[in-house]
Enzyme design. Structure first.
Site, PDB file in Angstrom:
ATOM      1  CG  ASP A 121      -0.503  -0.015   2.549  1.00 15.16           C
ATOM      2  OD1 ASP A 121       0.934  -0.056   2.591  1.00 15.16           O
ATOM      3  OD2 ASP A 121      -1.133   0.179   3.638  1.00 15.16           O
ATOM      4  CB  SER A 122       4.555   1.755   0.006  1.00 18.26           C
ATOM      5  OG  SER A 122       4.783   0.566  -0.578  1.00 18.26           O
ATOM      6  CE  LYS A 143       2.572  -5.927   3.959  1.00 18.40           C
ATOM      7  NZ  LYS A 143       1.937  -4.871   4.736  1.00 18.40           N
ATOM      8  CD  GLU A 203      -0.144  -1.657   7.599  1.00 16.02           C
ATOM      9  OE1 GLU A 203      -0.463  -0.818   8.787  1.00 16.02           O
ATOM     10  OE2 GLU A 203       0.453  -1.123   6.727  1.00 16.02           O
ATOM     11  CD  GLU A 222       7.303  -0.690   8.111  1.00 12.94           C
ATOM     12  OE1 GLU A 222       6.439  -1.345   7.512  1.00 12.94           O
ATOM     13  OE2 GLU A 222       7.524   0.460   7.576  1.00 12.94           O
ATOM     14  CG  ASP A 251       0.219  -3.775   1.852  1.00 12.53           C
ATOM     15  OD1 ASP A 251      -0.146  -4.643   2.871  1.00 12.53           O
ATOM     16  OD2 ASP A 251       0.962  -3.190   1.932  1.00 12.53           O
TER      17      ASP A 251
END
Ligand code: KIV
Length: 295
Positions: A59-60, A128, A130, A197, A98
């Protein structure tokens, strides 16, 4: 199941990566897992052909490709769009999508439907999400539905407002204990791998020792089972200094700028296009309807 590949053709799969973790230290196949982010067809294809094993459509993308201030505004449709492009470029690597902020934070059935779209419509092989302990139910639900899940703990950028910024996590005994609990919860819920991270390398090493699933580090030191970087950080394409943990392998931003400056100068001087870069009318039609025919 072979360690090289489940399908015998070099394709990287979820069981491959999990088995690698279980190999004894020193075994020749116990190699670190290589991961990078990709968001489009050409870079995904280049990195797949260069041998990266996991391609994350992070999602970056929100910040490095779309120019948003954070990852939070990214929509599900934008993520799907980029995942489809990456999918078309990748043959060997595992493609992980993501899930964007908001696509899995509400009702579980909705989260499941959204995750399924990444698999059914975009061709992702895993998703993915978070978060640690509070994602237990979600991760179990997705894995029950045959969707492999990669977890992500430590600094979780979608929590930027709750965390008060992008800060290294787990620096005190209490917070380190919480990150470890989060990682254990992600594993217990059925995730096949976990991103660690921005945390002290000692904590990442402890988590890597404690878990049976592979850990993929970013800003988490060298002892993780694999490493991931944001492609644009390592290529110098972010318009800012890379974070401390990111190594810049090339300055592609400068290469692009230089090429564009040269192109503009050539056009302005009349040096581009040259005769060799121009189409020519056949001798028989020269002087007649040449423009239409030469097209
Ligand atoms: O979105 C992303 O690029 C990520 C990596 C930093 C792991 O989540």
């Amino acid at each position: 199941m072979s360690m090289q590949s489940v399908q015998g053709n070099g394709k990287i799969t979820v069981p491959d990566l999990m088995q690698r973790k279980s190999l004894a230290a020193g075994s020749p196949n116990k190699k670190k897992i290589t991961c990078l982010t990709a968001y489009d067809y050409p870079t995904a294809r280049l990195m797949d052909e260069a041998g990266v094993e996991v391609v994350l459509v992070g999602d970056s993308v929100a910040m490095v490709m779309l120019g948003y201030e954070s990852t939070l505004p990214l929509t599900l449709e934008e993520s799907l769009h980029h995942t489809k492009a990456v999918r078309r470029g990748v043959q060997r690597a595992l493609v992980v999508a993501d899930m964007p902020y908001g696509s899995y934070h509400g009702e579980l059935n909705e989260a499941l439907r959204n995750a399924m779209r990444f698999v059914k419509e975009a061709g992702a092989e895993a998703v993915k999400v978070e978060g640690g302990e509070r994602r237990l139910e979600l991760i179990s639900r997705l894995t029950e539905a045959e969707i492999p899940v990669m977890g992500h703990v430590g600094l979780t950028p979608q929590s930027v407002n709750a965390l008060g910024g992008y800060r290294v996590q787990g620096k005190t005994p209490g917070t380190a204990e919480q990150v470890l609990r989060d990682a254990r919860a992600v594993e217990a819920a059925g995730a096949f791998a976990i991103v660690l991270e921005a945390m002290p390398r000692e904590l990442a090493a402890e988590i890597t020792q404690a878990l049976h699933i592979p850990t993929i580090g970013i800003g988490a030191g060298p002892d993780c089972d694999g490493q991931i970087l944001v492609l644009h950080d390592m290529l110098g394409l972010t318009f800012q200094d890379p974070p401390k943990f990111a190594r810049r392998y090339a300055n592609v931003g400068e290469i692009i700028s230089q090429a564009v400056r040269e192109y503009c100068a050539d056009v302005q001087k009349g040096n581009f296009p040259a005769d060799a870069e121009s189409y020519h009318a056949p001798a028989s039609v020269k002087g007649r309807n040449a423009i239409a025919i030469a097209r």
